[in-house]
Write a protein that holds these residues in place. Structure first.
Motif, PDB file in Angstrom:
ATOM      1  N   TYR A  97       2.638   3.367   5.183  1.00  0.00           N
ATOM      2  CA  TYR A  97       2.401   2.106   4.233  1.00  0.00           C
ATOM      3  C   TYR A  97       1.573   2.359   3.134  1.00  0.00           C
ATOM      4  O   TYR A  97       0.466   2.280   3.107  1.00  0.00           O
ATOM      5  CB  TYR A  97       1.688   1.182   5.161  1.00  0.00           C
ATOM      6  CG  TYR A  97       2.540   0.672   6.617  1.00  0.00           C
ATOM      7  CD1 TYR A  97       3.510  -0.096   6.473  1.00  0.00           C
ATOM      8  CD2 TYR A  97       2.156   1.459   7.624  1.00  0.00           C
ATOM      9  CE1 TYR A  97       4.328  -0.438   7.667  1.00  0.00           C
ATOM     10  CE2 TYR A  97       2.797   1.068   8.859  1.00  0.00           C
ATOM     11  CZ  TYR A  97       3.917   0.328   8.937  1.00  0.00           C
ATOM     12  OH  TYR A  97       4.602  -0.123   9.989  1.00  0.00           O
ATOM     13  N   ASP A  99       0.228   0.380   0.231  1.00  0.00           N
ATOM     14  CA  ASP A  99      -0.040  -0.957  -0.276  1.00  0.00           C
ATOM     15  C   ASP A  99      -1.022  -0.824  -1.403  1.00  0.00           C
ATOM     16  O   ASP A  99      -1.274  -1.730  -1.590  1.00  0.00           O
ATOM     17  CB  ASP A  99      -0.561  -1.503   1.106  1.00  0.00           C
ATOM     18  CG  ASP A  99      -1.727  -0.886   1.668  1.00  0.00           C
ATOM     19  OD1 ASP A  99      -2.171   0.289   1.322  1.00  0.00           O
ATOM     20  OD2 ASP A  99      -2.324  -1.453   2.551  1.00  0.00           O
ATOM     21  N   PHE A 109       2.599  -7.687  -1.111  1.00  0.00           N
ATOM     22  CA  PHE A 109       3.022  -7.368   0.140  1.00  0.00           C
ATOM     23  C   PHE A 109       4.617  -7.772   0.070  1.00  0.00           C
ATOM     24  O   PHE A 109       5.015  -8.426  -0.615  1.00  0.00           O
ATOM     25  CB  PHE A 109       2.690  -8.148   1.031  1.00  0.00           C
ATOM     26  CG  PHE A 109       3.280  -8.180   2.462  1.00  0.00           C
ATOM     27  CD1 PHE A 109       3.285  -7.050   3.132  1.00  0.00           C
ATOM     28  CD2 PHE A 109       4.398  -9.277   2.841  1.00  0.00           C
ATOM     29  CE1 PHE A 109       4.036  -6.833   4.416  1.00  0.00           C
ATOM     30  CE2 PHE A 109       5.215  -8.933   3.844  1.00  0.00           C
ATOM     31  CZ  PHE A 109       4.885  -8.141   4.909  1.00  0.00           C
ATOM     32  N   ASN A 111       8.691  -6.569   1.889  1.00  0.00           N
ATOM     33  CA  ASN A 111       9.262  -6.492   3.077  1.00  0.00           C
ATOM     34  C   ASN A 111       9.785  -4.983   3.451  1.00  0.00           C
ATOM     35  O   ASN A 111      10.531  -4.598   4.268  1.00  0.00           O
ATOM     36  CB  ASN A 111      10.368  -7.481   3.394  1.00  0.00           C
ATOM     37  CG  ASN A 111      10.612  -7.367   4.994  1.00  0.00           C
ATOM     38  OD1 ASN A 111       9.841  -7.483   5.610  1.00  0.00           O
ATOM     39  ND2 ASN A 111      11.951  -7.802   4.972  1.00  0.00           N
ATOM     40  N   SER A 203       4.228  -4.746   8.572  1.00  0.00           N
ATOM     41  CA  SER A 203       2.934  -4.840   8.247  1.00  0.00           C
ATOM     42  C   SER A 203       2.070  -4.026   8.673  1.00  0.00           C
ATOM     43  O   SER A 203       2.089  -3.813   9.876  1.00  0.00           O
ATOM     44  CB  SER A 203       2.177  -6.402   8.318  1.00  0.00           C
ATOM     45  OG  SER A 203       0.932  -6.205   8.058  1.00  0.00           O
ATOM     46  N   LYS A 204       1.273  -3.200   7.757  1.00  0.00           N
ATOM     47  CA  LYS A 204       0.205  -2.233   8.299  1.00  0.00           C
ATOM     48  C   LYS A 204      -0.615  -2.920   9.280  1.00  0.00           C
ATOM     49  O   LYS A 204      -1.139  -2.192  10.258  1.00  0.00           O
ATOM     50  CB  LYS A 204      -0.386  -1.549   7.122  1.00  0.00           C
ATOM     51  CG  LYS A 204      -1.238  -0.494   7.367  1.00  0.00           C
ATOM     52  CD  LYS A 204      -2.017   0.311   6.210  1.00  0.00           C
ATOM     53  CE  LYS A 204      -2.842   1.229   6.777  1.00  0.00           C
ATOM     54  NZ  LYS A 204      -3.466   1.986   5.427  1.00  0.00           N
ATOM     55  N   GLN A 205      -1.341  -3.962   8.994  1.00  0.00           N
ATOM     56  CA  GLN A 205      -2.237  -4.612   9.955  1.00  0.00           C
ATOM     57  C   GLN A 205      -1.644  -5.048  11.190  1.00  0.00           C
ATOM     58  O   GLN A 205      -2.374  -4.535  12.263  1.00  0.00           O
ATOM     59  CB  GLN A 205      -2.800  -5.763   9.291  1.00  0.00           C
ATOM     60  CG  GLN A 205      -3.881  -6.641   9.965  1.00  0.00           C
ATOM     61  CD  GLN A 205      -5.170  -5.798  10.249  1.00  0.00           C
ATOM     62  OE1 GLN A 205      -5.546  -4.899   9.295  1.00  0.00           O
ATOM     63  NE2 GLN A 205      -5.705  -5.822  11.483  1.00  0.00           N
ATOM     64  N   GLU A 206      -0.307  -5.417  11.095  1.00  0.00           N
ATOM     65  CA  GLU A 206       0.185  -5.776  12.653  1.00  0.00           C
ATOM     66  C   GLU A 206       0.304  -4.526  13.215  1.00  0.00           C
ATOM     67  O   GLU A 206       0.401  -4.407  14.417  1.00  0.00           O
ATOM     68  CB  GLU A 206       1.492  -6.657  12.216  1.00  0.00           C
ATOM     69  CG  GLU A 206       1.236  -7.846  11.561  1.00  0.00           C
ATOM     70  CD  GLU A 206       2.482  -8.490  11.517  1.00  0.00           C
ATOM     71  OE1 GLU A 206       3.658  -8.199  11.865  1.00  0.00           O
ATOM     72  OE2 GLU A 206       2.739  -9.820  11.009  1.00  0.00           O
TER      73      GLU A 206
END
Length: 530
Positions: A97, A99, A109, A111, A203-206
């Motif tokens: 990722y 970001d 962000f 997709n 998502s990196k956080q997810e």
């Protein structure tokens, strides 16, 4: 032009240096010209499939996970299950990722992710593990009171395929192996394509939260034997797909062993003008193969059993078989790409399995490599009229029986030392850890590449005895015996040729008059070649 050539009379036709008649030489030269055109076409195909960009793409992808920045431990430093979780929650997510821009500016962000800002991450990343069941090995009776669990090495019969009744997520449910997906041959075993798998969110956080939850709920167990991390990227600048597979094996001994496999392939093959030029070369290659098949079939019908008594005939058949397989692999790979590409890219939240397409593309590339090897070896067939080449082929054919007898004696001694080294040093020295590695280690020893200190440290008595006796018998005795066989036979062949009447074969005149005649028939004119 060759058939109507006025052959210059420079000697008795029946006493040629190569033992071939004038008509045979003209036929041989005609075949050589046609075959060189075929070889040039094959070389264009072979080198048109690879480029230095493939190496560079593989290299940067390998560095991304093997040598992460900021002092973090790379993929190659994994030694335990704790190290695995540390890697996937840190360097793996950082490499997947992107970001932030190079000046630490947060990117909006999207997709999809661009690795190194140039390589589009296709779909999502898939993580899969294979496990073995408990009580798949036998515990000695004395230790049964101390040990309740026993997990064997991985093999298909011992694989754990049970589901967790308390959880419904895919990572806790066994997914059967796809019959069209090849199995993976690792350092510790042959693993099926099934297992317990899940995909990372966009998502990196997810993704971090999902991995933390799996770690907390002990997704990896004592029965885990291998974990596969698969993802694919596409670089539009180079029109290259990059398929990456990170493998961590957890053997029954404990610990972990890592391996990384990166394949850069050109699945979308016909885009630029040069690609269409390669397509025309592929069509020409198929026409050549059809022509050669007809020629060999005519020879077989005409010569019957005599055809199979020539080594060159077997080489021609081998070349044709490899070429036919390469054509089949190429057609199959192209058709599968056209059928599956749209389906694989239809859903951005699903893992696109490009490993299947890559497998066939790599198989086609390997077949072309074998094909071009045999094609260059066949060139020796058309230079037999040269005196030096004829002496070389005569030397090899005359000493073939002696070499076979020597090879039997050599490999008896060689494999005796290999088994000795494997049994004495196999449990301590990596070069002797398997019998196959032991054989290659001894070949390196013959070439002068060997670390004597490793064997001496294991056994101070048998180590030096093994090293000194192997060098003496194999290097000083057997290899010099092999050279003596070649040298003596070459001396005999050279003496026989020196006793024969010397009549130069007018190869140069033959080639000159052939070119002049061809130019005349094309109304270009005749230009003498001097």
């Amino acid at each position: 032009a060759l058939s109507q050539l006025p052959f210059p009379q420079t000697g008795a036709p029946k006493a040629r240096e190569s033992g071939m008649s004038e008509q045979e030489l003209k036929d041989m030269l005609r075949e050589l010209v046609i075959y060189l055109i075929f070889l040039i076409d094959l070389c264009i195909l072979a080198f048109g499939m690879v480029s230095i960009d493939m190496y560079h793409l593989n290299r940067v992808m390998s560095r991304l996970f093997m040598e992460p920045a900021e002092g973090k431990d790379g993929f190659g430093t994994i030694r335990s299950k704790a190290d695995f979780w540390k890697f996937v929650q840190g360097p793996l997510l950082d490499g997947l990722y992107w970001d932030k821009w190079y000046n630490n500016t947060t990117l909006p962000f999207q997709n999809y992710s661009h690795i190194y800002y140039e390589n589009l991450l296709l779909g999502v990343v898939q993580v899969r593990q294979v496990k073995v069941r408990n009580n798949t090995c036998s515990i000695y009776p004395y230790f049964r009171s101390f040990l309740d669990d026993c997990y064997s090495d991985y093999h298909y019969q011992a694989e754990d395929r049970s589901d967790d009744a308390l959880r419904n997520e895919s990572e806790w449910k066994y997914t059967p192996a796809d019959p069209f997906t090849p199995w993976y041959l690792g350092n510790m075993g042959l693993y099926s394509s099934g297992g317990y798998l899940f995909t990372l969110p966009k998502s990196k956080q997810e993704s971090m939260e999902k991995l933390a939850s799996l770690k907390q709920n002990s997704w990896l167990t004592r029965g885990t034997r291998a974990v596969f991390i698969d993802f694919s990227t596409y670089n539009a600048n180079l029109n290259l797909f990059c398929i990456v597979r990170l493998v961590v094996e957890f053997p029954a001994t404990g610990g972990a062993f890592t391996s990384i496999h990166i394949y850069s392939v050109k699945l979308l093959r016909y885009i630029t003008h040069y690609d269409y030029f390669l397509a025309s070369c592929e069509i020409i290659f198929c026409l050549f193969i059809i022509t050669f098949i007809i020629q060999e079939a005519i020879k077989i019908v005409k010569l019957k059993r005599e055809y199979f008594r020539s080594g060159w005939s077997w080489l021609d058949l081998m070349l044709l078989m490899v070429s036919i397989l390469a054509i089949i692999f190429n057609i199959y790979s192209t058709v599968e790409v056209s059928l599956l590409m749209e389906e694989l890219l239809s859903d951005a939240n699903v893992y696109p399995d490009f490993y299947f397409l890559t497998f066939w593309q790599v198989l086609y590339n390997n077949m072309i490599a074998v094909n071009i090897f045999f094609a260059w070896i066949k060139v020796l067939k058309y230079v037999r009229f040269n005196k030096t080449m004829e002496q070389l082929s005569s030397t090899l054919s005359r000493c073939a029986k002696d070499i076979i007898g020597f090879a039997v004696m050599f490999f008896i001694v060689f494999f005796a030392y290999a088994q000795f080294g494997y049994l004495v040093f196999g449990s301590q020295v990596e070069e002797f850890s398997t019998f196959q590695k032991c054989v290659f280690a001894q070949f390196r020893l013959v070439l002068g590449e060997f670390e004597f200190e490793n064997t001496e440290a294991v056994n101070r008595i048998l180590g030096p005895i093994y090293f000194i006796s192997f060098v003496f018998f194999v290097f000083f005795v057997l290899l010099n015996m092999f050279l003596a066989i070649i040298n003596d036979t070459y001396s005999e062949v050279k003496a026989d040729y020196d006793m024969m009447p010397s009549h130069k074969v007018p190869i140069r005149d033959l080639f000159r008059h052939s070119c002049d005649n061809a130019l005349t028939k094309l109304n270009i004119g005749s230009y003498p070649l001097h």
